[in-house]
Scaffold this active site. Sequence first.
Site: not given
Ligand code: UT7
Length: 341
Positions: A123, A264, A294
């Site tokens: 990225c 980004h 993204n």
């Molecule tokens: O391009 C390169 C750079 N990339 C980035 O900068 C990405 C950086 N990271 C992010 O943008 C975020 O961390 C994400 C969007 C990937 C995830 O968001 P988050 O608020 O950090 O969610 P999380 O990973 O902490 O997950 C929270 C909950 C989890 O469930 P539990 O364990 O709390 O029950 C996940 O399983 O959300 C769940 N979850 C989803 N739920 C519904 C993860 N993906 C999904 C989904 N739909 N698509």
Amino acid sequence: MSLVAATGRTRPRARLTGVGTYVPERVLTNAELEEMVDTSDEWIVSRTGIRQRHIAAPEQATTDLAAEAVNDLLARTGTNPTDVDLLIVATTTPDYVFPPCAPIVGTKCGMDHVAAYDTNAVCSGFMYGIAQATGMIESGIARRAVVVGAETLSRIIDWTDRATCVLFADGAGAVMLEADDGEQGSGVMGVELGSDGSSPADLWVPAGGTRTPRSEDTPLADTCIQMNGREVFRFATRILVESSQRLLDEAGMTMDDVDLLVAHQANERILDHASERMGIAREKVVMNLDRVGNTSSASIPLAMADARDRGLLDAGAVVLMVGFGAGLTWGSVLVRWEPRA
Ligand code: UT7
């Protein structure tokens, strides 16, 4: 130590004179993803800001997307393809292991015998590409460079993994950098580039390279993007602020001198956190990830073109671009937008 340099202090300078883009026709909505994995439009919009993304047709590969973006750029700038002497394609998803994409794109776009190669910093790749082109122009090696960011990430997405399949998408963007021997203007004013390779598994495709070649036993998930989202989120919010500040300090400027932040497009919450900490007004922060998701290397030129199309990018504007991602890598470029009339 990261690399930080104010540029444009010698002649020629590298001027940024145009941007061209392409996104595939097919739009994949959050509603469609609800049918594919256990997710919801509400979760995707509130946690990422993404509402839809574009996905390449089965017959399209990265060089096809890249060539469309380059042709758009050539048309907008009125450039004869044979006048381009350097073509850099930043991509994580090349058509082949080799040859690189750039020679194929050059031929597709009529750039006979152009110097052409790929660069991969995921990225941040587009920022590394601009830094390389600037160095070639300022040292007198190249006169007119095209830097492309192009991705067909849909081919390395695990469509059963809700944590990643709602984020990544396809697209391409290209910019023109031209040598200017004159005294006016400032072109590319500086770059800041860095990396931290201590935890590659935070964002990677584990198999298919030389460490773990693909075999009959390779699980599909290991040939696709895997991400420790929370760790990358923490890194992204921190590095966006730090890289920008290091670059502005080196260039003797402040955030008040910046007209537009083109970062980004990974997550709306990353942009919100970072812009608040940077003290930059929200209306100066470009956001198009709601419509394109993204797109890794393509993300920054796509966002820049979106700003242009919405009338937010005036000639002479000082633009701060910041990329961050797998590696981990990051890169910032400070540049004045000097479009060819
Ligand atoms: O391009 C390169 C750079 N990339 C980035 O900068 C990405 C950086 N990271 C992010 O943008 C975020 O961390 C994400 C969007 C990937 C995830 O968001 P988050 O608020 O950090 O969610 P999380 O990973 O902490 O997950 C929270 C909950 C989890 O469930 P539990 O364990 O709390 O029950 C996940 O399983 O959300 C769940 N979850 C989803 N739920 C519904 C993860 N993906 C999904 C989904 N739909 N698509």
